[in-house]
Scaffold this motif. Structure first.
Motif, PDB file in Angstrom:
ATOM      1  N   ASP A 115       2.558   1.523  -3.353  1.00 16.92           N
ATOM      2  CA  ASP A 115       1.552   1.858  -4.376  1.00 16.92           C
ATOM      3  C   ASP A 115       1.312   3.368  -4.377  1.00 16.92           C
ATOM      4  O   ASP A 115       1.279   4.022  -5.426  1.00 16.92           O
ATOM      5  N   ASN A 116       1.188   3.928  -3.191  1.00 14.15           N
ATOM      6  CA  ASN A 116       0.946   5.361  -3.067  1.00 14.15           C
ATOM      7  C   ASN A 116       2.209   6.169  -3.423  1.00 14.15           C
ATOM      8  O   ASN A 116       2.133   7.190  -4.118  1.00 14.15           O
TER       9      ASN A 116
ATOM     10  N   LYS B 192       2.512   6.159  -7.024  1.00 16.80           N
ATOM     11  CA  LYS B 192       1.238   6.540  -7.676  1.00 16.80           C
ATOM     12  C   LYS B 192       0.825   5.492  -8.715  1.00 16.80           C
ATOM     13  O   LYS B 192       0.461   5.802  -9.856  1.00 16.80           O
TER      14      LYS B 192
ATOM     15  N   SER C 248      -5.184  -2.110  -8.423  1.00 17.29           N
ATOM     16  CA  SER C 248      -6.532  -2.500  -7.987  1.00 17.29           C
ATOM     17  C   SER C 248      -6.418  -3.283  -6.674  1.00 17.29           C
ATOM     18  O   SER C 248      -5.337  -3.797  -6.338  1.00 17.29           O
ATOM     19  N   ASN C 249      -7.549  -3.401  -5.977  1.00 13.38           N
ATOM     20  CA  ASN C 249      -7.546  -4.146  -4.724  1.00 13.38           C
ATOM     21  C   ASN C 249      -7.095  -5.592  -4.955  1.00 13.38           C
ATOM     22  O   ASN C 249      -6.341  -6.153  -4.164  1.00 13.38           O
TER      23      ASN C 249
ATOM     24  N   LYS D 171       0.831  -1.215   0.000  1.00  8.67           N
ATOM     25  CA  LYS D 171       0.000   0.000   0.000  1.00  8.67           C
ATOM     26  C   LYS D 171       0.865   1.265   0.000  1.00  8.67           C
ATOM     27  O   LYS D 171       0.603   2.211  -0.747  1.00  8.67           O
TER      28      LYS D 171
ATOM     29  N   ASN E  41      -1.669   3.207  -8.316  1.00  5.11           N
ATOM     30  CA  ASN E  41      -3.120   2.945  -8.296  1.00  5.11           C
ATOM     31  C   ASN E  41      -3.480   1.503  -8.648  1.00  5.11           C
ATOM     32  O   ASN E  41      -4.348   1.252  -9.494  1.00  5.11           O
TER      33      ASN E  41
END
Ligand SMILES: C[C@@](O)(CCO)CC(=O)[O-]
Length: 306
Positions: free
Chosen positions: A116-117, A120, A124-125, A113, A122
Motif C-alpha cells: 500500500d505504501n 501510494k 482504507s483500514n 501495508k 492509501n
C-alpha cells in the motif's frame, strides 16, 4: 521512475480464549505479542515477482500452495495499483510458523501495508483488513478474522465476527507463560476437523457453544482480576478443545507439569495439533519454575505480565 523501497513491521498474537468457537460467531479474547515480529520489505525488481523468506526464495507465483494467501495479496495489490512492474518482497525477523502465533496473518498484513505504501494507494483500514482476511481464508479454509484483527492491534482484543475487534483495557494481574511445543500445528486441518464434528454431532455443537460461553466468563474474570477463576476457565476450555482431538501427547504432558507446579490454568492456544500452550501463573517465579521443569519438551518460552 524508480519507486522507493517500502517496509512494514507487524507483530504476532496469542489467542487467550475462544479459538475455534470464534469461527462460529462466539466471542474470543486475544493479545498482540510485540516481542515477535516480521518485517516485510517491498522493492523494485527486473525479474519476476520474487519472494525472499527464511523458507522460500524464488518467483512468488511458482511457490508451493501454502503461499497461495500471499499470492492473492500480491496480485490484488498489483491490480489495485494497475502495476506491471514487478516487485521483490523480503521477510525478515522471526515468528515461528504454524504454532498459533499468527505468522500467516502477520505476513499477509505486512505485505498489504508495505505494498500500500510502496504504490501510494492509501487504502482504507477496512480495505486493508478485507484483503488480509481473505488471505487468511485462503490459508485456513475458514477464518474468523481474529488473527488479522489482533496482529494489527497494539491492545488486548475482545473479538466477535459480527462486531469486529474491541479494545479491552483491563489487566488480569497475572503472569502468562507461553511455551512452544516445537510441534507444527495445522490450522487448516484443525478447523476442518472441528467443522466435520459439528456437521455430524449435536454434542459437538453444544461443546462449541460452551467454549463461546467460557470466553465471556473469562473476560468477566479478567476484568475482575480474578485469576483463579480465569485459570479454572482455561482448564475447562482445554478439556473441550482436547475432546475435539486437537491436543497432542506433548500438550498433555506440558499440562500435567504446569498444573503440578502451581499453574492456575493451562490450555493450548490457536488451532492446536501442536503449536503453543499457555499457563496462567500467579507470578513470574512460578512461571519460570514451570518453564524450567518443561525444558526438555519445549523449543522456546516467553513470560508476559498481563
Ligand atoms: C482456530 C482459529 O480460531 C484460530 C487460529 O489462530 C481459526 C480462526 O479464528 O480463524
Amino acid at each position: 521512475m524508480v519507486k522507493m523501497k517500502s517496509s512494514f513491521l507487524a507483530h504476532g498474537k496469542v489467542i487467550l480464549i475462544g479459538e475455534h468457537s470464534v469461527v462460529y460467531g462466539y466471542d474470543a479474547l486475544a493479545m498482540p505479542i510485540t516481542a515477535l515480529h516480521i518485517k516485510t520489505t517491498v522493492e523494485e525488481t527486473d525479474g519476476p515477482v520474487y519472494m525472499n523468506t527464511a523458507h522460500y526464495h524464488g518467483p512468488l507465483f511458482d511457490a508451493p500452495a501454502n503461499y497461495d494467501g500471499l499470492k492473492y495479496v500480491v496480485k490484488t495489490m498489483m491490480d489495485k495499483a494497475s502495476s506491471t512492474d514487478n516487485v521483490k518482497i523480503t521477510y525478515t525477523g522471526e515468528i515461528p510458523m504454524e504454532r498459533g502465533f499468527g505468522s500467516s496473518a502477520t505476513v499477509a498484513l505486512g505485505t498489504v501495508k508495505a505494498m500500500d505504501n510502496y504504490y501510494k494507494l492509501n487504502l482504507s483500514n477496512s480495505e486493508i483488513m478485507d484483503i488480509t482476511n481473505h488471505a487468511e481464508m485462503i490459508n485456513h479454509g475458514k477464518a474468523s478474522g481474529l488473527d488479522a484483527a489482533t496482529v494489527s492491534s497494539d491492545y488486548l482484543v475482545f473479538f466477535n465476527k459480527e462486531i469486529g475487534p474491541q479494545k479491552l483495557q483491563a489487566k488480569l494481574g497475572a503472569t502468562l507463560l507461553i511455551m512452544d511445543t516445537g510441534e507444527l500445528g495445522n490450522t487448516k486441518e484443525a478447523v476442518t476437523m472441528v467443522r466435520h464434528q459439528l456437521d455430524e454431532s449435536v454434542e459437538a455443537n453444544k461443546k462449541i457453544e460452551r467454549l463461546g460461553k467460557l470466553a465471556d466468563n473469562f473476560k468477566a474474570a479478567w476484568i475482575k482480576q480474578d485469576k483463579k477463576t480465569a485459570g479454572k476457565i482455561f482448564n475447562d476450555a482445554e478439556e473441550i478443545l482436547a475432546s475435539f482431538g486437537l491436543a497432542t501427547d506433548k500438550i498433555d504432558q506440558l499440562k500435567t507439569i504446569a498444573l503440578a507446579n502451581g499453574a492456575l490454568g493451562f490450555k493450548f492456544s490457536g488451532g492446536g495439533l501442536g503449536g503453543i500452550v499457555i499457563a496462567i501463573c500467579d507470578n513470574r517465579e512460578i512461571a519460570q519454575q514451570i518453564a524450567d521443569k518443561s525444558k526438555d519438551l519445549i523449543s522456546n518460552y516467553w513470560i508476559e505480565e498481563v
